[in-house]
Design a protein around this motif. Structure first.
Motif, PDB file in Angstrom:
ATOM      1  N   THR A   2       0.834  -1.148   0.062  1.00 52.83           N
ATOM      2  CA  THR A   2      -0.159  -0.132   0.051  1.00 52.83           C
ATOM      3  C   THR A   2       1.033   1.186   0.026  1.00 52.83           C
ATOM      4  N   LEU A   3       0.518   2.215  -0.954  1.00 51.49           N
ATOM      5  CA  LEU A   3       1.301   3.331  -0.935  1.00 51.49           C
ATOM      6  C   LEU A   3       1.161   4.150   0.477  1.00 51.49           C
ATOM      7  N   THR A   4       2.190   4.586   0.954  1.00 50.29           N
ATOM      8  CA  THR A   4       2.191   5.559   2.053  1.00 50.29           C
ATOM      9  C   THR A   4       3.237   6.519   1.879  1.00 50.29           C
ATOM     10  N   HIS A   5       3.217   7.451   2.557  1.00 49.70           N
ATOM     11  CA  HIS A   5       3.984   8.729   2.350  1.00 49.70           C
ATOM     12  C   HIS A   5       4.353   9.375   3.718  1.00 49.70           C
ATOM     13  N   SER A   6       5.384  10.098   3.865  1.00 51.55           N
ATOM     14  CA  SER A   6       5.728  11.111   5.203  1.00 51.55           C
ATOM     15  C   SER A   6       6.551  12.175   4.570  1.00 51.55           C
ATOM     16  N   ARG A   7       6.209  13.412   5.231  1.00 53.89           N
ATOM     17  CA  ARG A   7       6.923  14.526   4.975  1.00 53.89           C
ATOM     18  C   ARG A   7       8.312  14.530   5.208  1.00 53.89           C
ATOM     19  N   ILE A   8       9.224  15.208   4.388  1.00 53.53           N
ATOM     20  CA  ILE A   8      10.606  14.945   4.589  1.00 53.53           C
ATOM     21  C   ILE A   8      11.085  16.432   5.512  1.00 53.53           C
ATOM     22  N   ALA A   9      10.672  17.367   5.136  1.00 53.39           N
ATOM     23  CA  ALA A   9      11.099  18.785   5.705  1.00 53.39           C
ATOM     24  C   ALA A   9       9.879  19.446   5.721  1.00 53.39           C
ATOM     25  N   PRO A  10       9.899  20.511   6.685  1.00 54.43           N
ATOM     26  CA  PRO A  10       8.519  21.604   6.874  1.00 54.43           C
ATOM     27  C   PRO A  10       8.166  22.094   5.507  1.00 54.43           C
ATOM     28  N   ALA A  11       9.170  22.626   4.752  1.00 52.42           N
ATOM     29  CA  ALA A  11       8.767  23.452   3.664  1.00 52.42           C
ATOM     30  C   ALA A  11       8.568  22.476   2.156  1.00 52.42           C
ATOM     31  N   LEU A  12       9.060  21.321   2.121  1.00 52.83           N
ATOM     32  CA  LEU A  12       9.134  20.750   0.951  1.00 52.83           C
ATOM     33  C   LEU A  12       9.729  19.216   1.011  1.00 52.83           C
ATOM     34  N   GLY A  13       9.070  18.271   0.182  1.00 49.39           N
ATOM     35  CA  GLY A  13       9.539  16.983   0.261  1.00 49.39           C
ATOM     36  C   GLY A  13       8.860  15.868   0.871  1.00 49.39           C
ATOM     37  N   VAL A  14       8.651  14.803  -0.042  1.00 43.31           N
ATOM     38  CA  VAL A  14       7.626  13.749   0.743  1.00 43.31           C
ATOM     39  C   VAL A  14       8.361  12.520   0.153  1.00 43.31           C
ATOM     40  N   LEU A  15       8.421  11.649   1.253  1.00 44.20           N
ATOM     41  CA  LEU A  15       9.014  10.186   0.853  1.00 44.20           C
ATOM     42  C   LEU A  15       7.788   9.397   0.823  1.00 44.20           C
ATOM     43  N   VAL A  16       7.985   8.747  -0.422  1.00 44.15           N
ATOM     44  CA  VAL A  16       6.792   7.503  -0.777  1.00 44.15           C
ATOM     45  C   VAL A  16       7.551   6.239  -0.645  1.00 44.15           C
ATOM     46  N   ASP A  17       6.546   5.657   0.154  1.00 54.80           N
ATOM     47  CA  ASP A  17       6.668   3.784   0.213  1.00 54.80           C
ATOM     48  C   ASP A  17       5.542   3.108  -0.470  1.00 54.80           C
ATOM     49  N   GLY A  18       5.990   1.807  -0.775  1.00 58.67           N
ATOM     50  CA  GLY A  18       4.938   1.162  -1.114  1.00 58.67           C
ATOM     51  C   GLY A  18       4.699   1.225  -2.706  1.00 58.67           C
ATOM     52  N   VAL A  19       5.652   1.699  -3.546  1.00 54.65           N
ATOM     53  CA  VAL A  19       5.401   1.709  -4.951  1.00 54.65           C
ATOM     54  C   VAL A  19       6.650   1.289  -5.673  1.00 54.65           C
ATOM     55  N   ALA A  20       6.531   0.487  -6.732  1.00 54.61           N
ATOM     56  CA  ALA A  20       7.596  -0.052  -7.761  1.00 54.61           C
ATOM     57  C   ALA A  20       7.145   0.632  -8.889  1.00 54.61           C
ATOM     58  N   LEU A  21       7.999   1.470  -9.413  1.00 60.75           N
ATOM     59  CA  LEU A  21       8.237   2.378 -10.610  1.00 60.75           C
ATOM     60  C   LEU A  21       7.866   1.391 -11.719  1.00 60.75           C
ATOM     61  N   ALA A  22       8.743   0.250 -11.867  1.00 60.38           N
ATOM     62  CA  ALA A  22       8.837  -0.658 -12.804  1.00 60.38           C
ATOM     63  C   ALA A  22       7.293  -1.103 -13.106  1.00 60.38           C
ATOM     64  N   SER A  23       6.584  -1.264 -12.192  1.00 58.04           N
ATOM     65  CA  SER A  23       5.056  -1.834 -12.575  1.00 58.04           C
ATOM     66  C   SER A  23       3.925  -1.016 -12.146  1.00 58.04           C
ATOM     67  N   LEU A  24       4.186   0.422 -12.166  1.00 57.97           N
ATOM     68  CA  LEU A  24       3.336   1.358 -11.710  1.00 57.97           C
ATOM     69  C   LEU A  24       1.973   1.271 -12.304  1.00 57.97           C
ATOM     70  N   THR A  25       0.745   1.257 -11.534  1.00 56.43           N
ATOM     71  CA  THR A  25      -0.298   1.397 -12.031  1.00 56.43           C
ATOM     72  C   THR A  25      -0.946   2.947 -12.216  1.00 56.43           C
ATOM     73  N   PRO A  26      -1.712   3.184 -13.348  1.00 57.28           N
ATOM     74  CA  PRO A  26      -2.515   4.480 -13.515  1.00 57.28           C
ATOM     75  C   PRO A  26      -2.860   5.156 -12.169  1.00 57.28           C
ATOM     76  N   GLN A  27      -3.588   4.377 -11.279  1.00 55.17           N
ATOM     77  CA  GLN A  27      -4.057   4.958  -9.947  1.00 55.17           C
ATOM     78  C   GLN A  27      -2.530   5.248  -8.979  1.00 55.17           C
ATOM     79  N   GLU A  28      -1.534   4.519  -9.079  1.00 55.75           N
ATOM     80  CA  GLU A  28      -0.403   4.749  -8.271  1.00 55.75           C
ATOM     81  C   GLU A  28       0.264   6.256  -8.784  1.00 55.75           C
ATOM     82  N   PHE A  29       0.249   6.036 -10.176  1.00 59.33           N
ATOM     83  CA  PHE A  29       0.972   7.356 -10.946  1.00 59.33           C
ATOM     84  C   PHE A  29      -0.102   8.565 -10.504  1.00 59.33           C
ATOM     85  N   ASP A  30      -1.359   8.525 -10.612  1.00 60.35           N
ATOM     86  CA  ASP A  30      -2.253   9.723 -10.078  1.00 60.35           C
ATOM     87  C   ASP A  30      -1.828  10.210  -8.548  1.00 60.35           C
ATOM     88  N   ALA A  31      -1.791   9.078  -7.813  1.00 60.81           N
ATOM     89  CA  ALA A  31      -1.412   9.591  -6.310  1.00 60.81           C
ATOM     90  C   ALA A  31      -0.037  10.110  -6.257  1.00 60.81           C
TER      91      ALA A  31
END
Length: 296
Positions: A2-31
Motif C-alpha cells: 500500500t502506498l504510504t508517504h511521509s513529509r521530509i522537511a517542513p517546507a518541501l519534500g515527501v518520501l513515498v513507500d509501497g510503490v514500484a515504478l517498474a510496475s506502476l499502475t495508473p492509480q498509483e501514478f495519479d497518487a
C-alpha cells in the motif's frame, strides 16, 4: 503493498513507500502526481529499474528533453538519447563519461536560461561514493512567503536575466565563450515572481546566482538585491538535504525549487541517470497571470 508517504522537511519534500515504478499502475501514478504537486520534491527508495523502465516512468510526466549542453557536452545514456549521465567517471582516454564531475554544484534551476525551461527533472542513483554528493533542495514558494512585504512588492515586477554561459558546476558550456559581465552575458529574461503553471501558486523563479542580473538596475544595485533574495531562497528553513541511497529516484518541480550538490572525494565514483520533462509554459509574472481559481 500500500502506498504510504511521509513529509521530509517542513517546507518541501515527501518520501513515498509501497510503490514500484517498474510496475506502476495508473492509480498509483495519479497518487504520486498529487503528492508531488503538493510537496514539490518526491523521493522513492529501493527502486529496481532498467534504463527503459526509468525512461518509461519519466515519459508519463510529459515529453522528454534531451540532455543539456554542459561543460562536458551532452552526455546521454548509451541507447537512451533522452537520458542524461551525471558522473565523474572517465574513459581510458580521459574523456568524461558524464557531466558535472565531483565538485560542488551551486544552487540553480535546471536550464532556466531557456525561454521555455523544463518543467521537471528526475535522478536515479546508480553508483554512489562513501561520503558527500548529497543533493539539497529549496522551496521557492516558501522562500517567497518568508520575505517581508516591502521586499516582495519591490521584486514582483522585476525580472532576472538567467545566464546560459556556465553550467551549475561553474564550467563554460560547450560552444559558449566565458563572460563574467552579467550585463553582457548571454541569457533569457524571466520574472522573479511567477505562478506555478498548474496550480497558480506564487513562487520565486531564480535560476543560478552566477552572472544573474536585474535589468534596469546598476550592476552593484542588482548584485545587492540578488544577494538579499538568495539569502531568503537558501535559508535553512526552506531547504532539505537528500542523502542518496542506491536505487533512489528523486523527482522535483523546476518551477518551484532550486537544488545544489555537495562535492565528494575525487577518487570515488558517483553515477546517476537523469531525465528531464520538456517545458510546456514560459514563466509568467505573478502580477499579470490569472488567479489560482482559474488554474483549476
Amino acid at each position: 503493498m500500500t502506498l504510504t508517504h511521509s513529509r521530509i522537511a517542513p517546507a518541501l519534500g515527501v518520501l513515498v513507500d509501497g510503490v514500484a515504478l517498474a510496475s506502476l499502475t495508473p492509480q498509483e501514478f495519479d497518487a504520486l502526481y498529487r503528492l508531488w504537486g503538493e510537496h514539490h520534491v518526491l523521493v522513492l527508495r529501493n527502486q529496481e529499474l532498467t534504463n527503459a523502465g526509468f525512461e518509461r516512468f519519466s515519459a508519463m510526466l510529459g515529453e522528454l528533453d534531451p540532455p543539456p549542453n554542459q561543460g562536458a557536452g551532452r552526455k546521454s545514456v548509451p541507447g537512451h538519447p533522452n537520458l542524461y549521465v551525471v558522473s565523474n567517471r572517465k574513459s581510458e582516454q580521459g574523456e568524461p563519461l558524464g557531466a558535472l564531475g565531483d565538485g560542488e554544484a551551486q544552487w540553480h534551476t535546471d536550464m532556466s536560461y531557456l525561454e521555455r525551461p523544463p518543467f521537471a527533472s528526475m535522478l536515479w542513483s546508480i553508483e554512489l561514493p562513501s561520503e558527500g554528493g548529497d543533493t539539497w533542495f529549496a522551496s521557492m514558494p516558501a522562500a517567497l512567503r518568508s520575505m517581508p512585504a516591502d521586499l516582495v512588492q519591490r521584486i514582483e515586477r522585476l525580472s532576472i536575466k538567467h545566464d546560459g554561459t556556465y553550467d551549475s558546476g561553474g564550467n563554460v558550456r560547450k560552444g559558449m565563450t566565458a563572460n563574467d559581465d552579467p550585463t553582457q552575458s548571454v541569457g533569457t529574461l524571466h520574472p522573479i515572481v511567477i505562478r506555478q503553471p498548474e496550480t497558480g501558486e506564487r513562487t520565486l523563479y531564480l535560476g543560478r546566482r552566477r552572472n544573474a542580473y536585474i535589468p534596469g538596475l546598476s550592476l552593484p544595485e542588482s548584485d545587492e538585491l540578488l544577494d538579499t533574495i538568495w539569502a531568503y531562497a537558501t535559508a535553512p528553513g526552506v531547504t532539505l538535504r537528500h542523502r542518496w541511497q542506491l536505487g533512489d529516484v528523486v523527482l522535483w518541480n523546476n518551477f518551484t525549487t532550486m537544488h545544489r550538490r555537495d562535492a565528494f572525494p575525487p577518487d570515488q565514483f558517483r553515477t546517476l541517470h537523469r531525465s528531464q520533462i520538456k517545458g510546456r509554459n514560459i514563466p509568467q509574472s505573478a502580477s499579470s497571470t490569472p488567479s489560482p481559481k482559474e488554474f483549476a
